[in-house]
Design an enzyme around this catalytic site. Structure first.
Site, mmCIF file in Angstrom:
data_model
loop_
_atom_site.group_PDB
_atom_site.id
_atom_site.type_symbol
_atom_site.label_atom_id
_atom_site.label_comp_id
_atom_site.label_asym_id
_atom_site.label_seq_id
_atom_site.Cartn_x
_atom_site.Cartn_y
_atom_site.Cartn_z
ATOM 1 N N ALA A 115 0.824 -1.215 0.000
ATOM 2 C CA ALA A 115 0.000 0.000 0.000
ATOM 3 C C ALA A 115 0.856 1.262 0.000
ATOM 4 O O ALA A 115 0.389 2.334 0.332
ATOM 5 C CB ALA A 115 -0.929 -0.017 1.212
ATOM 6 N N LEU A 117 3.616 1.680 1.872
ATOM 7 C CA LEU A 117 4.218 1.953 3.183
ATOM 8 C C LEU A 117 5.485 1.117 3.438
ATOM 9 O O LEU A 117 5.960 1.033 4.571
ATOM 10 C CB LEU A 117 3.209 1.711 4.315
ATOM 11 C CG LEU A 117 1.974 2.612 4.326
ATOM 12 C CD1 LEU A 117 1.143 2.361 5.575
ATOM 13 C CD2 LEU A 117 2.340 4.088 4.250
ATOM 14 N N GLY A 118 6.000 0.479 2.396
ATOM 15 C CA GLY A 118 7.298 -0.198 2.557
ATOM 16 C C GLY A 118 7.254 -1.444 3.422
ATOM 17 O O GLY A 118 8.229 -1.740 4.130
ATOM 18 N N SER A 119 6.133 -2.189 3.371
ATOM 19 C CA SER A 119 6.020 -3.375 4.243
ATOM 20 C C SER A 119 7.068 -4.435 3.895
ATOM 21 O O SER A 119 7.686 -5.021 4.790
ATOM 22 C CB SER A 119 4.615 -3.980 4.126
ATOM 23 O OG SER A 119 4.358 -4.339 2.787
ATOM 24 N N ALA A 121 10.026 -4.083 2.526
ATOM 25 C CA ALA A 121 11.369 -3.655 2.934
ATOM 26 C C ALA A 121 11.550 -3.825 4.437
ATOM 27 O O ALA A 121 12.626 -4.235 4.909
ATOM 28 C CB ALA A 121 11.599 -2.192 2.549
ATOM 29 N N ASP A 164 13.251 2.353 -0.011
ATOM 30 C CA ASP A 164 12.507 1.707 1.078
ATOM 31 C C ASP A 164 13.433 0.986 2.052
ATOM 32 O O ASP A 164 13.280 1.083 3.271
ATOM 33 C CB ASP A 164 11.532 0.657 0.521
ATOM 34 C CG ASP A 164 10.338 1.287 -0.162
ATOM 35 O OD1 ASP A 164 10.448 2.470 -0.554
ATOM 36 O OD2 ASP A 164 9.315 0.611 -0.310
#
Ligand code: PMV
Length: 328
Positions: A115, A117-119, A121, A164
């Site tokens: 989304a 938000l760099g999940s 990474a 990220d």
């Protein structure tokens, strides 16, 4: 057993334009992925994930040389989650010189997937830190960033930006230009995030901007205009001028919208935040769906977003000056 965590991120400024060599400023946020790693006495990998999909799952395998194993609940995001853990384990093994090390791994993430938000990474960065520490090796944040970047490159078939993973490893506000990433000074940033429950297709959105830029001069000028906003944003950050940052975020969102990467739900959330008195608001990441980020030190924006059509979740997450770290 070692438990490490790493933060997600928002783009304060500059997504998309960064692909064409303009600077961008991603910022780490106080929403983390936590990965625990416990060495086994065989070479198997067992992964238990709570939040990589709606249902938690566990998968165990021994040979990761062919990439991620198939998972029954074959949702692509679940597969992707396993892919990042698998690549992180490979990096940890390599860093420690223990190619046959086995692990029991648990993943928990507070960061919505795919989304903006760099999940991935955050999971990759925390996974490398936990895995290497469990094998008795301590890497610097820069080394973890480099290895996490390589892991993402592998999982994403050669398409990854350093932004990220660097931001997640070091925390704070980061300036990215080409391959050059560095931390920059920033005041406390009262981020509020709105999430529409969806996700955009990054590859498609990047390709769309590329095509527009080739066809129309206005689009090439718009990309350069975003670069100008980023440079002004860097000055506002250095001066600690949060009101000016908000204005610049609004301009940045307008230019991203002109490039065709916003969506109705993102625009609705951006306008709800502005109406609620936020200093500014914009989409974050590739766009098309996913998240917006607003600056508001009060509760107003979060409350307004909760009543905004198209918004599924809203939360506060201040700038996180901590990057990857061991959890006590
Ligand atoms: O949606 P995210 O967080 O993966 O960000 C994509 C950022 C882009 O600038 C659109 C693409 C890129 O690789 O920099």
């Amino acid at each position: 057993m070692v438990v490490s965590s790493a933060p997600g991120k928002v783009y304060l400024f500059g997504e998309h334009a960064v692909v064409y060599g303009e600077p961008a400023v991603p910022c780490a946020i106080e929403r983390r992925a936590r990965v625990s790693a416990e060495a086994r006495d065989d070479d198997r990998i067992r992964v238990h994930a709570e939040d990589l999909s709606l249902n938690g799952f566990t998968v165990e395998y021994s040979d990761s040389s062919d990439g991620a194993p198939d998972v029954d609940a074959a949702e692509s995001l679940v597969q992707a989650g396993i892919g990042y853990i698998d690549a992180a384990v490979e990096q940890a093994r390599d860093a420690a010189g223990e190619p046959d090390a086995g692990f029991d791994i648990t993943v928990e993430s507070e960061i919505p997937l795919g989304a903006g938000l760099g999940s991935s990474a955050a999971v990759t960065t925390a996974g490398i830190d936990a895995g290497t520490r469990e094998l008795g090796v301590e890497l610097s944040a820069e080394e973890i960033a480099e290895r996490a970047y390589r892991a993402e490159l592998e999982v994403q078939n050669g398409e990854a930006s350093r932004a990220d993973t660097f931001c997640s490893a070091t925390g704070g506000a980061v300036r990215v230009e080409g391959d050059d990433c560095r931390g920059i000074d920033a005041p406390d940033l009262p981020f509020v995030i709105g999430f529409d429950g969806g996700a955009g297709d990054t590859g498609e959105l990047v390709a769309g901007v590329r095509a527009l830029r080739e066809e129309y001069d206005f689009a090439a000028d718009t990309v350069e205009g975003i670069g100008d906003i980023v440079r002004s944003g860097e000055r506002a950050l250095a001066a600690g001028d949060v009101e000016e940052l908000g204005d610049l975020m609004n301009f940045n969102h307008g230019l991203l919208e002109a490039l065709g990467v916003s969506s109705r739900s993102l625009d609705q959330m951006v306008w709800a935040a502005r109406d609620a008195g936020a200093y500014g608001a914009k989409l974050t990441g590739a766009g098309g769906g996913g998240c917006i980020v607003a600056l508001d030190p009060t509760e107003s924006t979060e409350t307004a977003l909760r009543y905004t059509p198209g918004c599924e979740d809203a939360f506060r997450a201040e700038l996180d000056t901590d990057g990857v770290r061991v959890e006590e």
